[in-house]
Design a protein around this motif. Structure first.
Motif, mmCIF file in Angstrom:
data_model
loop_
_atom_site.group_PDB
_atom_site.id
_atom_site.type_symbol
_atom_site.label_atom_id
_atom_site.label_comp_id
_atom_site.label_asym_id
_atom_site.label_seq_id
_atom_site.Cartn_x
_atom_site.Cartn_y
_atom_site.Cartn_z
ATOM 1 N N PHE A 1 26.383 37.499 48.333
ATOM 2 C CA PHE A 1 27.251 35.872 48.132
ATOM 3 C C PHE A 1 26.946 36.156 46.646
ATOM 4 C CE2 PHE A 1 29.224 35.972 52.571
ATOM 5 C CZ PHE A 1 30.301 36.487 52.298
ATOM 6 N N ALA A 2 25.464 34.776 46.622
ATOM 7 C CA ALA A 2 24.943 34.885 45.285
ATOM 8 C C ALA A 2 24.882 35.299 44.381
ATOM 9 C CB ALA A 2 23.721 34.658 45.173
ATOM 10 N N ARG A 3 24.947 36.780 44.350
ATOM 11 C CA ARG A 3 25.303 38.047 42.783
ATOM 12 C C ARG A 3 26.268 38.367 42.923
ATOM 13 N NH1 ARG A 3 20.580 40.638 41.664
ATOM 14 N NH2 ARG A 3 18.910 41.361 42.298
ATOM 15 N N VAL A 4 27.598 38.291 43.665
ATOM 16 C CA VAL A 4 29.089 38.500 43.831
ATOM 17 C C VAL A 4 29.230 37.349 43.123
ATOM 18 C CG1 VAL A 4 30.834 38.426 45.139
ATOM 19 C CG2 VAL A 4 28.927 39.948 45.675
ATOM 20 N N ALA A 5 29.315 35.721 43.831
ATOM 21 C CA ALA A 5 29.619 35.155 42.618
ATOM 22 C C ALA A 5 29.357 34.832 41.088
ATOM 23 C CB ALA A 5 29.464 33.298 43.921
ATOM 24 N N ARG A 6 28.260 34.977 41.108
ATOM 25 C CA ARG A 6 27.233 35.189 39.800
ATOM 26 C C ARG A 6 27.746 36.051 38.918
ATOM 27 N NH1 ARG A 6 23.497 37.849 36.582
ATOM 28 N NH2 ARG A 6 22.599 36.332 35.076
ATOM 29 N N GLY A 7 28.091 37.184 39.558
ATOM 30 C CA GLY A 7 28.753 38.227 39.166
ATOM 31 C C GLY A 7 29.974 38.560 38.328
ATOM 32 N N GLY A 8 30.833 38.099 39.159
ATOM 33 C CA GLY A 8 32.475 37.334 39.106
ATOM 34 C C GLY A 8 32.796 36.255 38.204
ATOM 35 N N ALA A 9 31.445 34.871 38.427
ATOM 36 C CA ALA A 9 31.920 33.520 37.021
ATOM 37 C C ALA A 9 31.545 34.042 35.684
ATOM 38 C CB ALA A 9 30.919 33.170 38.113
ATOM 39 N N LEU A 10 30.364 35.600 35.587
ATOM 40 C CA LEU A 10 30.040 35.706 34.145
ATOM 41 C C LEU A 10 31.009 36.084 33.813
ATOM 42 C CD1 LEU A 10 26.224 37.124 34.697
ATOM 43 C CD2 LEU A 10 27.301 35.118 34.293
ATOM 44 N N THR A 11 31.937 36.893 33.632
ATOM 45 C CA THR A 11 32.874 37.214 33.379
ATOM 46 C C THR A 11 33.514 35.879 32.690
ATOM 47 O OG1 THR A 11 33.988 37.753 35.498
ATOM 48 C CG2 THR A 11 32.778 39.640 34.488
ATOM 49 N N ILE A 12 33.986 35.026 33.551
ATOM 50 C CA ILE A 12 35.509 34.201 33.817
ATOM 51 C C ILE A 12 34.583 33.062 32.402
ATOM 52 C CG2 ILE A 12 36.342 32.084 34.807
ATOM 53 C CD1 ILE A 12 37.173 35.459 36.007
ATOM 54 N N TRP A 13 32.882 32.978 32.563
ATOM 55 C CA TRP A 13 33.126 32.152 31.575
ATOM 56 C C TRP A 13 33.169 32.013 30.228
ATOM 57 C CZ3 TRP A 13 30.557 27.140 31.995
ATOM 58 C CH2 TRP A 13 30.801 26.576 32.823
ATOM 59 N N THR A 14 33.286 33.793 29.886
ATOM 60 C CA THR A 14 33.489 34.047 28.470
ATOM 61 C C THR A 14 35.117 33.900 28.120
ATOM 62 O OG1 THR A 14 34.319 35.882 29.070
ATOM 63 C CG2 THR A 14 31.422 35.260 28.485
ATOM 64 N N ARG A 15 36.073 33.976 28.625
ATOM 65 C CA ARG A 15 37.088 33.355 28.851
ATOM 66 C C ARG A 15 37.520 32.116 27.978
ATOM 67 N NH1 ARG A 15 40.562 36.023 32.954
ATOM 68 N NH2 ARG A 15 39.371 37.750 33.357
ATOM 69 N N GLU A 16 39.253 32.571 26.854
ATOM 70 C CA GLU A 16 39.203 31.149 26.779
ATOM 71 C C GLU A 16 39.245 30.054 27.277
ATOM 72 O OE1 GLU A 16 40.482 33.953 26.343
ATOM 73 O OE2 GLU A 16 40.298 34.533 24.585
ATOM 74 N N PHE A 17 40.705 29.799 28.139
ATOM 75 C CA PHE A 17 40.407 28.573 28.468
ATOM 76 C C PHE A 17 39.080 27.983 29.121
ATOM 77 C CE2 PHE A 17 41.014 32.035 32.756
ATOM 78 C CZ PHE A 17 39.470 30.664 33.660
ATOM 79 N N ILE A 18 37.910 28.512 29.829
ATOM 80 C CA ILE A 18 37.007 27.594 30.304
ATOM 81 C C ILE A 18 36.888 26.919 29.009
ATOM 82 C CG2 ILE A 18 34.530 28.161 30.725
ATOM 83 C CD1 ILE A 18 36.299 28.914 32.548
ATOM 84 N N MET A 19 36.302 28.140 27.866
ATOM 85 C CA MET A 19 35.770 26.863 26.925
ATOM 86 C C MET A 19 36.971 25.938 25.938
ATOM 87 S SD MET A 19 36.047 30.453 24.101
ATOM 88 C CE MET A 19 34.872 31.810 23.875
ATOM 89 N N ALA A 20 37.776 25.527 26.335
ATOM 90 C CA ALA A 20 39.219 24.397 25.950
ATOM 91 C C ALA A 20 38.630 23.700 27.170
ATOM 92 C CB ALA A 20 40.705 25.479 26.122
ATOM 93 N N ALA A 21 37.954 24.250 28.149
ATOM 94 C CA ALA A 21 37.920 23.191 29.242
ATOM 95 C C ALA A 21 36.547 22.160 29.158
ATOM 96 C CB ALA A 21 37.398 23.684 30.405
ATOM 97 N N ARG A 22 35.563 23.212 27.889
ATOM 98 C CA ARG A 22 34.429 22.832 27.735
ATOM 99 C C ARG A 22 34.472 21.894 26.713
ATOM 100 N NH1 ARG A 22 30.341 27.248 26.755
ATOM 101 N NH2 ARG A 22 28.806 25.775 26.499
ATOM 102 N N VAL A 23 35.053 22.243 25.645
ATOM 103 C CA VAL A 23 35.852 21.495 24.504
ATOM 104 C C VAL A 23 36.488 20.059 24.676
ATOM 105 C CG1 VAL A 23 37.382 20.758 22.426
ATOM 106 C CG2 VAL A 23 36.050 23.458 22.925
ATOM 107 N N ALA A 24 37.152 19.574 26.242
ATOM 108 C CA ALA A 24 38.259 18.500 26.729
ATOM 109 C C ALA A 24 36.320 17.810 27.330
ATOM 110 C CB ALA A 24 38.705 19.298 27.616
ATOM 111 N N GLY A 25 35.452 17.889 27.081
ATOM 112 C CA GLY A 25 34.447 17.188 28.152
ATOM 113 C C GLY A 25 33.698 17.732 29.436
ATOM 114 N N LYS A 26 34.809 18.463 29.908
ATOM 115 C CA LYS A 26 34.606 19.227 31.142
ATOM 116 C C LYS A 26 32.826 19.381 31.452
ATOM 117 C CE LYS A 26 38.843 19.650 32.990
ATOM 118 N NZ LYS A 26 40.458 21.013 33.668
#
Length: 274
Positions: A147-172
């Motif tokens: 489950f660690a590998r599956v979660a990490r692999g899936g999460a890495l593809t999401i971390w590059t999305r624009e809404f994640i960047m927006a969340a980081r800019v918002a200070g989360k």
């Protein structure tokens, strides 16, 4: 309206039937499996005993029902351990990609994967004693890196999305982003993997019980029933066929559910089917 994949329907029917029988055993079974009736041993199937009796005179249908309860419970709890520990580890590794925490988590996963799962399970249960509890711990430990590998692999593809960047800019924080944004978007991957690991957990429990390292007598389990029937495979094959078919049906049903959920939840496959 989305049409459900055929394999999902078939798999759900098989798994639900066996799960319902296991749950029913909490309140009712045709006979008490702890009561021995030597005078009725190896009775063939009849109106009184639909699947016959074993070499101790115990009703085979009742044994299957209670055995399913143990086998399914061990698999469910083991998957729960793997998911409950492995998913947070995978999310932390993805949130700190390239850092020391990511390296420690993934190298720890590699260490566990370096040994066959059954060998690890046998080592743990042989060290701490054979029991259903130790079987749960042993199977659960191997599920953690999966489950660690599956979660990490899936999460890495999401971390590059624009809404994640927006969340980081918002200070989360990275932790808050992982919980609020990453986890919901990889839930489908985790659900599909969970069904696969559930079926593997059934097989692992059966294997441990077969070699005497799982549930102990008088508690029945499908693997233990197979072990007890091995000396009578040529004279009374139904004693081995019944639990064997139960294991096959449950594993097949869960794998079909996993395939069906993948087809249902994957937008690319869903669009191609439509």
């Amino acid at each position: 309206m989305t049409r459900l994949p055929a394999q999902l329907v078939i798999g759900a029917a098989l798994s639900t039937l066996l799960l319902a029988a296991a749950l029913l055993s909490f309140v009712w079974t045709p006979y008490d499996v702890t009561v021995l009736n030597i005078s009725a041993k190896l009775t063939p199937p009849s109106a009184d005993h639909l699947l016959g009796t074993d070499h101790f005179g115990r009703d085979l249908l009742s044994m299957l029902m209670e055995g399913g309860r143990i086998s399914i419970a061990v698999a469910v709890l083991a998957v729960g351990i793997g998911m409950g520990v492995g998913v947070p580890l995978g999310l932390m590794a993805a949130a700190n990609r390239g850092g020391w925490l990511d390296e420690v988590i993934m190298r720890g996963n590699d260490l566990i994967f370096a040994f066959p799962s059954l060998v690890i399970a046998i080592l743990i249960t042989a060290t701490f004693g054979p029991s259903a509890t130790n079987a749960i711990i042993a199977i659960g430990i191997f599920n953690i890196p999966v489950f660690a590998r599956v979660a990490r692999g899936g999460a890495l593809t999401i971390w590059t999305r624009e809404f994640i960047m927006a969340a980081r800019v918002a200070g989360k924080s990275r932790t808050r982003i992982s919980v609020e944004h990453i986890l919901p978007n990889i839930a489908n991957l985790l659900i599909v993997q969970g069904t696969i690991q559930f079926s593997l957990g059934i097989l692992a429990e059966a294997g441990l019980s077969y070699v005497g390292l799982g549930a102990q007598p008088p508690t029945p389990s499908w693997g233990r029933m197979l072990a007890d029937a091995q000396t009578m495979i040529y004279t009374t094959p139904r004693l081995a066929i019944a639990p064997g078919l139960a294991i096959v049906a449950m594993v097949l049903g869960l794998n079909l559910i996993g395939d069906g959920l993948r087809d249902l939840l994957d937008p690319r496959i869903r669009r191609a089917r439509e």
